[in-house]
Design a protein around this motif. Structure first.
Motif, short mmCIF file in Angstrom:
data_model
loop_
_atom_site.label_atom_id
_atom_site.label_comp_id
_atom_site.label_asym_id
_atom_site.label_seq_id
_atom_site.Cartn_x
_atom_site.Cartn_y
_atom_site.Cartn_z
N ASP A 33 -1.25 -7.17 -0.83
CA ASP A 33 -2.48 -6.72 -1.49
C ASP A 33 -2.18 -5.95 -2.77
O ASP A 33 -2.79 -4.92 -3.07
CB ASP A 33 -3.32 -5.85 -0.54
CG ASP A 33 -3.80 -6.63 0.66
OD1 ASP A 33 -3.96 -7.86 0.54
OD2 ASP A 33 -3.99 -6.02 1.72
N GLN A 34 -1.18 -6.41 -3.53
CA GLN A 34 -0.83 -5.87 -4.85
C GLN A 34 -0.30 -4.43 -4.78
O GLN A 34 -0.26 -3.73 -5.78
CB GLN A 34 -2.03 -5.93 -5.79
CG GLN A 34 -2.55 -7.35 -6.00
CD GLN A 34 -3.74 -7.40 -6.92
OE1 GLN A 34 -4.41 -6.41 -7.16
NE2 GLN A 34 -4.02 -8.57 -7.47
N LYS A 35 0.13 -3.98 -3.60
CA LYS A 35 0.74 -2.66 -3.46
C LYS A 35 2.04 -2.81 -2.69
O LYS A 35 2.17 -3.66 -1.82
CB LYS A 35 -0.20 -1.71 -2.71
CG LYS A 35 -1.46 -1.34 -3.44
CD LYS A 35 -2.23 -0.25 -2.71
CE LYS A 35 -2.73 -0.73 -1.36
NZ LYS A 35 -3.58 0.27 -0.70
N THR A 36 3.01 -1.97 -3.03
CA THR A 36 4.25 -1.92 -2.25
C THR A 36 4.06 -0.90 -1.14
O THR A 36 3.68 0.25 -1.40
CB THR A 36 5.44 -1.55 -3.13
OG1 THR A 36 5.58 -2.52 -4.17
CG2 THR A 36 6.72 -1.52 -2.32
N GLN A 37 4.34 -1.32 0.08
CA GLN A 37 4.15 -0.46 1.24
C GLN A 37 5.43 -0.40 2.06
O GLN A 37 6.28 -1.29 1.97
CB GLN A 37 2.98 -0.97 2.10
CG GLN A 37 1.65 -0.97 1.36
CD GLN A 37 0.54 -1.62 2.15
OE1 GLN A 37 0.69 -2.70 2.70
NE2 GLN A 37 -0.60 -0.94 2.23
N ILE A 38 5.55 0.64 2.86
CA ILE A 38 6.73 0.81 3.71
C ILE A 38 6.29 0.81 5.17
O ILE A 38 5.31 1.47 5.53
CB ILE A 38 7.50 2.10 3.33
CG1 ILE A 38 8.79 2.19 4.14
CG2 ILE A 38 6.65 3.34 3.48
CD1 ILE A 38 9.74 3.27 3.63
N TYR A 39 6.99 0.02 5.98
CA TYR A 39 6.66 -0.16 7.39
C TYR A 39 7.83 0.29 8.27
O TYR A 39 9.00 0.18 7.89
CB TYR A 39 6.39 -1.63 7.70
CG TYR A 39 5.00 -2.10 7.36
CD1 TYR A 39 4.05 -2.33 8.36
CD2 TYR A 39 4.63 -2.35 6.04
CE1 TYR A 39 2.78 -2.78 8.04
CE2 TYR A 39 3.36 -2.81 5.73
CZ TYR A 39 2.43 -3.02 6.74
OH TYR A 39 1.17 -3.46 6.43
N ALA A 40 7.48 0.74 9.47
CA ALA A 40 8.47 0.99 10.52
C ALA A 40 8.34 -0.14 11.53
O ALA A 40 7.23 -0.55 11.89
CB ALA A 40 8.23 2.33 11.19
N GLN A 41 9.48 -0.63 11.99
CA GLN A 41 9.48 -1.68 13.02
C GLN A 41 10.52 -1.33 14.08
O GLN A 41 11.65 -0.97 13.75
CB GLN A 41 9.79 -3.04 12.40
CG GLN A 41 9.64 -4.21 13.36
CD GLN A 41 9.79 -5.53 12.63
OE1 GLN A 41 10.91 -5.95 12.32
NE2 GLN A 41 8.68 -6.18 12.34
N ILE A 42 10.12 -1.44 15.35
CA ILE A 42 11.02 -1.16 16.46
C ILE A 42 11.17 -2.43 17.27
O ILE A 42 10.16 -3.05 17.66
CB ILE A 42 10.50 -0.01 17.34
CG1 ILE A 42 10.45 1.29 16.54
CG2 ILE A 42 11.39 0.19 18.55
CD1 ILE A 42 9.21 1.49 15.72
#
Length: 292
Positions: free
Chosen positions: A173-182
């Motif tokens: 969506d035109q934004k850089t985002q940071i995710y956590a994944q386990i």
């Protein structure tokens, strides 16, 4: 005999068309691009044109709500098993919406393009139902930034199990985002994938693990604000704090001799105090009129 068969078929078609005309349905997804593994939220909206109140409910064999997901090759995505959607009552002439996490209903772990449609069955219907529009969405693997395998704490009652923490950058969506994944390393299944926040890559995110096997992540969210998140092996967000730049430069994520992890060289951001200070600032429109 042939005339009777044709008449019966015409009646059946008419009944089906009448039943379908009693409902107006639509389907949407909350966004078009998802990180593989995160919740995929579909929104089903139903308008009741039956002229009476309706209560939708499954009978134990057939659900009143069903979904069909296909990949870009037209293959059906495997469901995770029978899902119960409970009851939904809609008054005559009213509309209601129901949100469903498709990732909980189907094995949506692979990247790719998908289409989804839903079927809503009126009370008493067991086969046909009313079909919604189909919508498209995409799943991306994102960009793996950091990962670390850890053992699950003995205190959890799952001694011997291991998890892999992942930090993923995702441009959606035109934004850089940071995710956590386990990830459960024994099964390879995602335990949880969730958004930590918007990310500015003017500074590299920092990540480490403490003595409790909790993951700590700190990243730049705005030009002046850093976010520090603490996540456990079950994917629970244990703590989230906002920090501002300290006197000696950028905030730092430090591991101490006892295994604890803390943020150093920062000014903790007090959101409540900032809101109160902002409320005290008078707007230009609040100024008293000037008298000459």
């Amino acid at each position: 005999m042939i005339i009777r068969k044709i008449s019966f078929l015409s009646l059946a078609v008419a009944l089906v068309c009448t039943a379908h005309a009693q409902l107006s349905t639509s389907l949407s997804v909350t966004k078009k691009q998802y990180l593989a593994g995160e919740p995929v939220i579909a929104v089903v909206t139903i308008t009741n044109h039956a002229g009476k109140d309706l209560t939708f409910a499954g009978d134990g064999r057939v659900q009143w709500l069903d979904f069909m997901i296909k990949d870009s090759r037209g293959n059906s995505v495997t469901p995770r098993g029978n899902k119960m959607f409970g009851k939904m009552s809609i008054k005559a002439g009213a509309s209601l919406s129901r949100e469903v996490d498709l990732a909980q209903c189907f094995i949506l772990t692979e990247p790719g393009n998908f289409s989804v449609g839903a079927v809503i069955r009126l009370p008493g219907e067991t086969t046909e139902g009313t079909s919604t529009n189909r919508v498209l969405f995409n799943q991306s693997p994102g960009l793996l930034y950091w990962s670390q395998s850890v053992g699950v704490s003995d205190r959890s009652g799952r001694a011997g199990q291991t998890r892999k923490y992942r930090i993923i950058n995702f441009a959606g969506d035109q934004k850089t985002q940071i995710y956590a994944q386990i990830v459960d390393e024994r099964t390879g299944q995602f335990v949880r994938t969730f958004l930590l926040g918007d990310l500015l890559m003017l500074r590299k995110p920092l990540a480490t693990v403490d003595r409790l096997q909790h993951m700590h992540v700190m990243f730049l969210a705005t030009p002046t604000m850093w976010v520090h998140c603490e996540v456990d092996t079950d994917g629970k967000l244990v703590n989230r704090e906002i920090h501002q730049r300290g006197a000696q430069g950028d905030p730092q994520l430090l591991t101490f001799a006892d295994g604890s992890v803390r943020v150093a060289n920062s000014i903790p951001y007090d959101q409540k105090a900032a809101a109160e200070a902002k409320a005290k600032i008078r707007k230009a429109s609040d100024r008293p009129p000037i008298t000459y």
